[in-house]
Design a protein around this motif. Structure first.
Motif, PDB file in Angstrom:
ATOM      1  N   ARG A   9     -34.878  12.968  -0.363  1.00 40.85           N
ATOM      2  CA  ARG A   9     -35.748  12.222  -1.170  1.00 40.85           C
ATOM      3  C   ARG A   9     -36.135  10.892  -0.579  1.00 40.85           C
ATOM      4  NH1 ARG A   9     -36.320  16.211  -3.722  1.00 40.85           N
ATOM      5  NH2 ARG A   9     -36.018  16.535  -5.963  1.00 40.85           N
ATOM      6  N   TRP A  10     -37.143  10.430  -0.561  1.00 39.51           N
ATOM      7  CA  TRP A  10     -37.581   9.337   0.048  1.00 39.51           C
ATOM      8  C   TRP A  10     -38.365   8.289  -0.815  1.00 39.51           C
ATOM      9  CZ3 TRP A  10     -37.185   8.051   5.443  1.00 39.51           C
ATOM     10  CH2 TRP A  10     -36.435   9.125   6.059  1.00 39.51           C
ATOM     11  N   GLN A  11     -38.127   7.236  -0.724  1.00 41.97           N
ATOM     12  CA  GLN A  11     -38.895   6.076  -1.593  1.00 41.97           C
ATOM     13  C   GLN A  11     -39.694   5.146  -0.607  1.00 41.97           C
ATOM     14  OE1 GLN A  11     -36.514   3.124  -3.751  1.00 41.97           O
ATOM     15  NE2 GLN A  11     -37.298   4.222  -5.653  1.00 41.97           N
ATOM     16  N   THR A  32     -43.812  -9.031   3.994  1.00 37.93           N
ATOM     17  CA  THR A  32     -44.382  -8.736   5.216  1.00 37.93           C
ATOM     18  C   THR A  32     -45.857  -8.055   4.901  1.00 37.93           C
ATOM     19  OG1 THR A  32     -43.181  -6.492   5.016  1.00 37.93           O
ATOM     20  CG2 THR A  32     -42.237  -8.161   6.189  1.00 37.93           C
ATOM     21  N   GLN A  33     -46.346  -7.701   3.737  1.00 38.85           N
ATOM     22  CA  GLN A  33     -47.255  -6.973   3.217  1.00 38.85           C
ATOM     23  C   GLN A  33     -47.359  -5.737   4.266  1.00 38.85           C
ATOM     24  OE1 GLN A  33     -49.855  -7.967   0.829  1.00 38.85           O
ATOM     25  NE2 GLN A  33     -47.775  -8.861   0.250  1.00 38.85           N
ATOM     26  N   THR A  34     -46.403  -4.963   4.158  1.00 35.23           N
ATOM     27  CA  THR A  34     -46.575  -3.472   4.829  1.00 35.23           C
ATOM     28  C   THR A  34     -45.553  -2.528   3.749  1.00 35.23           C
ATOM     29  OG1 THR A  34     -44.445  -4.152   6.108  1.00 35.23           O
ATOM     30  CG2 THR A  34     -46.314  -4.546   7.110  1.00 35.23           C
ATOM     31  N   VAL A  35     -46.048  -1.288   4.035  1.00 28.12           N
ATOM     32  CA  VAL A  35     -45.511  -0.169   3.323  1.00 28.12           C
ATOM     33  C   VAL A  35     -43.928  -0.076   3.893  1.00 28.12           C
ATOM     34  CG1 VAL A  35     -45.731   2.200   2.622  1.00 28.12           C
ATOM     35  CG2 VAL A  35     -47.711   0.772   2.883  1.00 28.12           C
ATOM     36  N   ARG A  36     -43.040   0.103   3.093  1.00 21.03           N
ATOM     37  CA  ARG A  36     -41.689   0.325   3.264  1.00 21.03           C
ATOM     38  C   ARG A  36     -41.208   1.750   2.990  1.00 21.03           C
ATOM     39  NH1 ARG A  36     -39.637  -3.180   6.984  1.00 21.03           N
ATOM     40  NH2 ARG A  36     -40.664  -5.461   6.592  1.00 21.03           N
ATOM     41  N   VAL A  37     -40.830   2.639   3.834  1.00 21.67           N
ATOM     42  CA  VAL A  37     -40.461   4.117   3.817  1.00 21.67           C
ATOM     43  C   VAL A  37     -39.053   4.057   4.206  1.00 21.67           C
ATOM     44  CG1 VAL A  37     -41.019   6.380   4.287  1.00 21.67           C
ATOM     45  CG2 VAL A  37     -42.713   4.596   4.232  1.00 21.67           C
ATOM     46  N   LEU A  38     -38.160   4.560   3.156  1.00 20.21           N
ATOM     47  CA  LEU A  38     -36.710   4.687   3.657  1.00 20.21           C
ATOM     48  C   LEU A  38     -36.136   5.898   2.608  1.00 20.21           C
ATOM     49  CD1 LEU A  38     -34.783   1.944   1.467  1.00 20.21           C
ATOM     50  CD2 LEU A  38     -37.228   2.164   1.339  1.00 20.21           C
ATOM     51  N   PRO A  39     -35.154   6.459   3.001  1.00 21.38           N
ATOM     52  CA  PRO A  39     -34.280   7.690   2.227  1.00 21.38           C
ATOM     53  C   PRO A  39     -33.706   6.982   0.981  1.00 21.38           C
ATOM     54  CG  PRO A  39     -32.982   7.047   4.101  1.00 21.38           C
ATOM     55  CD  PRO A  39     -34.416   6.138   4.542  1.00 21.38           C
ATOM     56  N   LEU A  40     -33.859   7.574   0.165  1.00 23.14           N
ATOM     57  CA  LEU A  40     -33.427   7.183  -1.245  1.00 23.14           C
ATOM     58  C   LEU A  40     -31.786   7.327  -1.139  1.00 23.14           C
ATOM     59  CD1 LEU A  40     -34.182   6.051  -3.863  1.00 23.14           C
ATOM     60  CD2 LEU A  40     -34.504   8.432  -4.756  1.00 23.14           C
TER      61      LEU A  40
END
Length: 424
Positions: free
Chosen positions: A96-98, A82-90
């Motif tokens: 902690r978030w990745q 998708t060429q977008t930044v992905r943010v999600l909890p680890l």
């Protein structure tokens, strides 16, 4: 991160990259970024030469880590697709978030930036990561000119001499996005390199294309391809027209090839193209090659180009240019006969090309190579090479991008396919 310090991380990482030695530039950037953002872990993974996995930079004196396959719907794959930044909890770690950010330049996936943060990042932090990932693409591009570290890290298997020669003939980037077109090339090598190449160059109002297939295998085919590709580049850079470029390649092979005219590895089939970016008129020369395909409004048709003799086959060969006017939304597919080899004779290539139509060109070429690999059981008798161009028109309009790519051209999720092989 405070919103009153825009660009803080970006300025810091650029200074770190310039201060470091070429082999340490990426590590310097990731360390500085981690310090600025308070990250507990920062990693950069490069796209390997198969395009189907990510690898960590390594030292040739030490054993590298195993490649990380790009799997459908995994965060890393989704960020790249998708060429977008992905943010999600680890998973399994509280607070902690990745963050997964694609490292991309003009649609070319250089790799992926991964960060672990002590809390959920706010929008300004995500924007900093996105900008820094884009800058990191230029850091890699600039510093790999000075060291083999990046090249070494991308290779999952040893190269032969013929594979080394062949790789030097390919363009530095296999993907290119512009306002009026997107382009991607792919070379799936046979066990014994078959002399395939693709090339392109963007001028102010013209896109130059070539796809060539030198006869034979191994070093002989690679050397024949070297003569042909460099004759084409010399003529192109000297301002020659399309037919003149074809004549230059033909003359170079006839004059310099050791096997003589028409020898077993003395000639090259090919397609040369010149796309007028203002009008969409595509001029093509077919030197004894497989016909290109046009994808228009969901239909796949073969272009019936006038076909001339391969380059270097017989003295006195003449070459003709044919024209097709592209419409916005059209796709042109150039391929070598390795895509049609007898082990893949039951593959419905037209159906595969149609199925790949919704995909970004970067993923379409890989999907088509995967289809051939599945049909052949992963064993190619000849190189399989593809060059795909999407035409959008509106050459005079500015391009709309985000951190090195146009998200509007993102495509469907990655499909699982056989693991590719780097040249051996």
């Amino acid at each position: 991160m405070s919103e009153d310090t825009p660009g803080r991380a970006l300025r810091a990482v650029l200074d770190a990259a310039e201060d470091a030695a070429p082999v340490d530039a990426v590590e310097a950037v990731t360390e500085r970024l981690g310090a600025v953002l308070g990250a507990t872990d920062v990693s950069f993974l490069m796209s390997d030469l198969t395009g189907r996995a990510l690898v960590r930079l390594g030292d040739p004196s030490r054993e590298g880590s195993s490649p990380l396959p790009l799997q459908a719907h995994a965060p890393a794959s989704e960020a790249i697709r998708t060429q977008t930044v992905r943010v999600l909890p680890l998973e399994g770690k509280r607070e902690r978030w990745q963050v997964h950010a694609p490292v991309t330049e003009r649609g070319e996936v250089v790799g992926l930036l991964q960060l672990t943060l002590p809390g959920e990042p706010d929008p300004s932090t995500v924007a900093e990561v996105r900008a820094t990932a884009h800058a990191l693409a230029f850091v890699v591009i600039a510093n790999r000119r000075h060291t083999d570290l990046f090249e070494w890290s991308q290779r999952s298997t040893p190269f032969t001499l013929s594979a080394e020669i062949q790789r030097r003939l390919l363009p530095a980037a296999s993907t290119c996005e512009a306002s009026s077109f997107s382009l991607a090339g792919w070379l799936e090598p046979a066990a014994s390199v078959g002399g395939d190449t693709f090339d392109y160059s963007v001028a102010r109002d013209v896109l130059h294309l070539s796809l060539t297939d030198a006869m034979g295998h191994g070093v002989g085919a690679a050397l024949t391809a070297t003569l042909c590709v460099n004759a084409l580049r010399l003529a192109r850079r000297g301002g020659a027209g399309l037919v003149e470029m074809a004549q230059a390649a033909d003359a170079a092979l006839l004059e310099h090839h050791g096997d003589g005219p028409g020898g077993p590895e003395g000639f090259v089939t090919g397609l040369l193209g010149r796309l007028d970016l203002r009008t969409g008129v595509l001029s093509l020369v077919n030197a004894g090659h497989v016909q290109p395909l046009l994808v228009r409004a969901g239909e796949v048709v073969e272009l019936g180009l006038a076909a001339d003799l391969p380059f270097g086959l017989l003295p006195g060969s003449g070459y003709r240019a044919s024209e097709v006017t592209l419409r916005p939304g059209d796709r042109i597919v150039l391929l070598t006969d390795g895509m049609l080899e007898r082990n893949a004779e039951h593959l419905d290539l037209g159906a595969q090309v149609a199925a790949a139509a919704p995909l970004h060109v970067r993923e379409a070429v890989r999907a088509l190579a995967d289809a051939v690999l599945r049909q052949t059981g992963g064993t190619l008798e000849d190189d399989a090479t593809i060059l795909v161009v999407d035409w959008f028109g509106d050459h005079a309009s500015p391009r709309s991008t985000s951190a090195g790519a146009d998200p509007a051209r993102a495509s469907h999720p990655l499909e699982g396919g056989p693991q590719g092989r780097a040249p051996r």
